[in-house]
Scaffold this motif. Structure first.
Motif, PDB file in Angstrom:
ATOM      1  N   UNK A 178       0.612  -1.171   0.026  1.00 44.35           N
ATOM      2  CA  UNK A 178      -0.018  -0.169  -0.034  1.00 44.35           C
ATOM      3  C   UNK A 178       0.848   1.057   0.022  1.00 44.35           C
ATOM      4  N   UNK A 179       0.626   2.214  -0.593  1.00 43.53           N
ATOM      5  CA  UNK A 179       1.143   3.475  -0.720  1.00 43.53           C
ATOM      6  C   UNK A 179       1.127   4.064   0.681  1.00 43.53           C
ATOM      7  N   UNK A 180       2.322   4.298   1.120  1.00 48.35           N
ATOM      8  CA  UNK A 180       2.857   5.088   2.667  1.00 48.35           C
ATOM      9  C   UNK A 180       1.924   6.580   2.468  1.00 48.35           C
ATOM     10  N   UNK A 181       1.364   6.909   1.333  1.00 46.81           N
ATOM     11  CA  UNK A 181       0.694   8.086   1.457  1.00 46.81           C
ATOM     12  C   UNK A 181      -0.633   7.760   2.515  1.00 46.81           C
ATOM     13  N   UNK A 182      -0.726   6.493   2.617  1.00 42.88           N
ATOM     14  CA  UNK A 182      -2.158   6.196   3.131  1.00 42.88           C
ATOM     15  C   UNK A 182      -1.810   5.943   4.720  1.00 42.88           C
ATOM     16  N   UNK A 183      -0.586   5.855   4.968  1.00 44.39           N
ATOM     17  CA  UNK A 183      -0.131   5.653   6.430  1.00 44.39           C
ATOM     18  C   UNK A 183      -0.124   7.230   7.181  1.00 44.39           C
ATOM     19  N   UNK A 184      -1.126   7.572   7.124  1.00 41.72           N
ATOM     20  CA  UNK A 184      -1.166   9.057   7.819  1.00 41.72           C
ATOM     21  C   UNK A 184      -2.529   9.322   8.384  1.00 41.72           C
ATOM     22  N   UNK A 185      -2.402  10.023   9.439  1.00 42.29           N
ATOM     23  CA  UNK A 185      -3.683  10.483  10.094  1.00 42.29           C
ATOM     24  C   UNK A 185      -4.844  11.272   9.412  1.00 42.29           C
ATOM     25  N   UNK A 186      -4.428  11.531   8.366  1.00 50.05           N
ATOM     26  CA  UNK A 186      -5.330  12.328   7.155  1.00 50.05           C
ATOM     27  C   UNK A 186      -5.914  11.362   6.472  1.00 50.05           C
ATOM     28  N   UNK A 187      -5.468  10.103   6.413  1.00 48.56           N
ATOM     29  CA  UNK A 187      -6.142   8.901   5.527  1.00 48.56           C
ATOM     30  C   UNK A 187      -7.236   8.395   6.441  1.00 48.56           C
ATOM     31  N   UNK A 188      -8.538   8.350   6.241  1.00 51.25           N
ATOM     32  CA  UNK A 188      -9.524   7.574   6.798  1.00 51.25           C
ATOM     33  C   UNK A 188      -9.331   6.093   6.715  1.00 51.25           C
ATOM     34  N   UNK A 189      -9.975   5.480   8.043  1.00 53.71           N
ATOM     35  CA  UNK A 189      -9.346   4.062   8.167  1.00 53.71           C
ATOM     36  C   UNK A 189     -10.392   3.399   6.928  1.00 53.71           C
ATOM     37  N   UNK A 190     -11.544   3.979   6.498  1.00 50.99           N
ATOM     38  CA  UNK A 190     -12.319   3.198   5.824  1.00 50.99           C
ATOM     39  C   UNK A 190     -11.439   3.180   4.381  1.00 50.99           C
ATOM     40  N   UNK A 191     -10.942   4.168   3.843  1.00 55.34           N
ATOM     41  CA  UNK A 191     -10.325   4.171   2.898  1.00 55.34           C
ATOM     42  C   UNK A 191      -9.119   3.338   2.700  1.00 55.34           C
ATOM     43  N   UNK A 192      -8.284   3.090   3.680  1.00 53.47           N
ATOM     44  CA  UNK A 192      -7.156   2.305   3.722  1.00 53.47           C
ATOM     45  C   UNK A 192      -7.708   0.937   3.843  1.00 53.47           C
ATOM     46  N   UNK A 193      -8.809   0.641   4.517  1.00 53.59           N
ATOM     47  CA  UNK A 193      -9.550  -0.762   4.359  1.00 53.59           C
ATOM     48  C   UNK A 193      -9.854  -1.088   3.105  1.00 53.59           C
ATOM     49  N   UNK A 194     -10.493  -0.138   2.420  1.00 57.49           N
ATOM     50  CA  UNK A 194     -11.113  -0.364   1.168  1.00 57.49           C
ATOM     51  C   UNK A 194      -9.796  -0.831   0.041  1.00 57.49           C
ATOM     52  N   UNK A 195      -8.579   0.294   0.168  1.00 57.53           N
ATOM     53  CA  UNK A 195      -7.662  -0.230  -0.775  1.00 57.53           C
ATOM     54  C   UNK A 195      -7.257  -1.738  -0.544  1.00 57.53           C
ATOM     55  N   UNK A 196      -7.006  -2.005   0.902  1.00 57.32           N
ATOM     56  CA  UNK A 196      -6.460  -3.435   1.229  1.00 57.32           C
ATOM     57  C   UNK A 196      -7.476  -4.380   0.664  1.00 57.32           C
ATOM     58  N   UNK A 197      -8.638  -4.284   0.673  1.00 58.02           N
ATOM     59  CA  UNK A 197      -9.731  -5.033   0.587  1.00 58.02           C
ATOM     60  C   UNK A 197      -9.726  -5.415  -1.172  1.00 58.02           C
ATOM     61  N   UNK A 198      -9.472  -4.031  -1.779  1.00 55.75           N
ATOM     62  CA  UNK A 198      -9.348  -4.231  -3.188  1.00 55.75           C
ATOM     63  C   UNK A 198      -8.334  -5.310  -3.721  1.00 55.75           C
ATOM     64  N   UNK A 199      -6.869  -5.130  -2.988  1.00 50.76           N
ATOM     65  CA  UNK A 199      -5.804  -5.732  -3.281  1.00 50.76           C
ATOM     66  C   UNK A 199      -6.093  -7.280  -3.075  1.00 50.76           C
ATOM     67  N   UNK A 200      -6.658  -7.518  -1.669  1.00 49.46           N
ATOM     68  CA  UNK A 200      -7.115  -8.963  -1.365  1.00 49.46           C
ATOM     69  C   UNK A 200      -7.934  -9.562  -2.443  1.00 49.46           C
ATOM     70  N   UNK A 201      -8.983  -8.769  -3.239  1.00 49.39           N
ATOM     71  CA  UNK A 201      -9.622  -9.332  -4.156  1.00 49.39           C
ATOM     72  C   UNK A 201      -8.535  -9.942  -5.310  1.00 49.39           C
ATOM     73  N   UNK A 202      -7.616  -9.188  -5.533  1.00 52.04           N
ATOM     74  CA  UNK A 202      -6.898  -9.623  -6.679  1.00 52.04           C
ATOM     75  C   UNK A 202      -6.126 -11.005  -6.376  1.00 52.04           C
ATOM     76  N   UNK A 203      -6.028 -11.394  -5.136  1.00 55.30           N
ATOM     77  CA  UNK A 203      -5.395 -12.790  -4.803  1.00 55.30           C
ATOM     78  C   UNK A 203      -6.850 -13.634  -4.840  1.00 55.30           C
TER      79      UNK A 203
END
Ligand SMILES: [Zn+2]
Length: 254
Positions: A178-203
């Motif tokens: 995941x882009x470390x741009x998302x590892x920030x207090x600005x980044x809402x948790x739901x957005x981080x979870x959604x990006x991870x979910x998307x990548x998990x679907x690729x698996x």
């Protein structure tokens, strides 16, 4: 070893060690210089790179171990290429061509490809970020959407905070980054979870012949993506985050 035939003959004729080859070529390239101590090491590189350096009367040569079984004329060609380069001399075209021909042989290209896959390390930061722990994010999503059955791949944060590629799954190295741009207090948790979910679907929905960059979203994939709780809100939050970061959401992963 594979090409013993030629090697044995040459070894029998010259009885030259790899260091002796470098010493001989050194004398040709720098006839008046004092011969340094010569150390040749084979390294487990992810490619056929070679390095040469001269420090304190010590010539250090580091060669890919893929070339360990190369016949001595190839070693000599490489030695010429490296030493001429070290001393700022124009390349010897014949040696360069000979060395390149050897690398281009089918079996060498195959070995290079395999080695690149096996050894080419993906570089990323550990999953425990400043704000989000990707292992936790993964584990929770795994429970919620995959009955905890998805075997975790390697997880990590990208080295650079890319705003255009927020995440990717690399099947070659079996890692979600995941882009470390998302590892920030600005980044809402739901957005981080959604990006991870998307990548998990690729698996979950592997596509054939998928390159590292290109990624295919089949109708089945998109349907699964919509199963994410509040999936519209997640997309919105993600877009807002990107806008806040002052860039357009131009994810090639779309
Ligand atoms: Zn994707």
């Amino acid at each position: 070893m594979l090409h013993l035939g030629k090697m044995q003959v040459e070894a029998a004729l010259f009885f030259e060690t790899i260091e002796e080859i470098y010493a001989r070529v050194f004398r040709e390239v720098r006839p008046r210089a004092i011969l340094p101590e010569i150390i040749v090491r084979y390294k487990r590189y992810a490619n056929a790179n070679s390095r040469i350096s001269l420090q304190n009367d010590r010539l250090l040569v580091e060669i890919s171990d893929l070339l360990q079984s190369a016949p001595s004329p190839i070693q000599e060609a490489l030695a010429t290429v490296l030493l001429r380069k070290l001393f700022g001399k124009p390349p010897d075209k014949n040696c360069l061509a000979q060395y390149r021909r050897y690398l281009n042989r089918a079996e060498m290209r195959r070995s290079l490809h395999l080695v690149k896959r096996e050894r080419g390390r993906k570089r990323y930061r550990e999953p425990q970020g400043l704000v989000y722990d990707l292992e936790l994010v993964f584990a929770k999503l795994n429970e919620q959407y995959f009955h905890g059955l998805m075997a975790p791949p390697a997880l990590g944060w990208s080295l650079r905070a890319s705003r255009s590629i927020l995440g990717h799954y690399d099947p070659c190295h079996h890692v979600i980054v995941l882009s470390s741009a998302l590892d920030s207090a600005d980044a809402p948790e739901i957005a981080v979870r959604f990006v991870m979910f998307h990548e998990m679907l690729h698996l979950r929905y592997p596509t054939e012949n998928r390159g590292i960059r290109r990624c295919v979203h089949t109708p089945e994939f998109k349907k699964a993506e919509r199963q994410f709780d509040d999936h519209l809100k997640a997309k919105q939050e993600l877009n807002r985050f990107i806008e806040r970061k002052g860039r357009e959401y131009a994810a090639p992963d779309r």
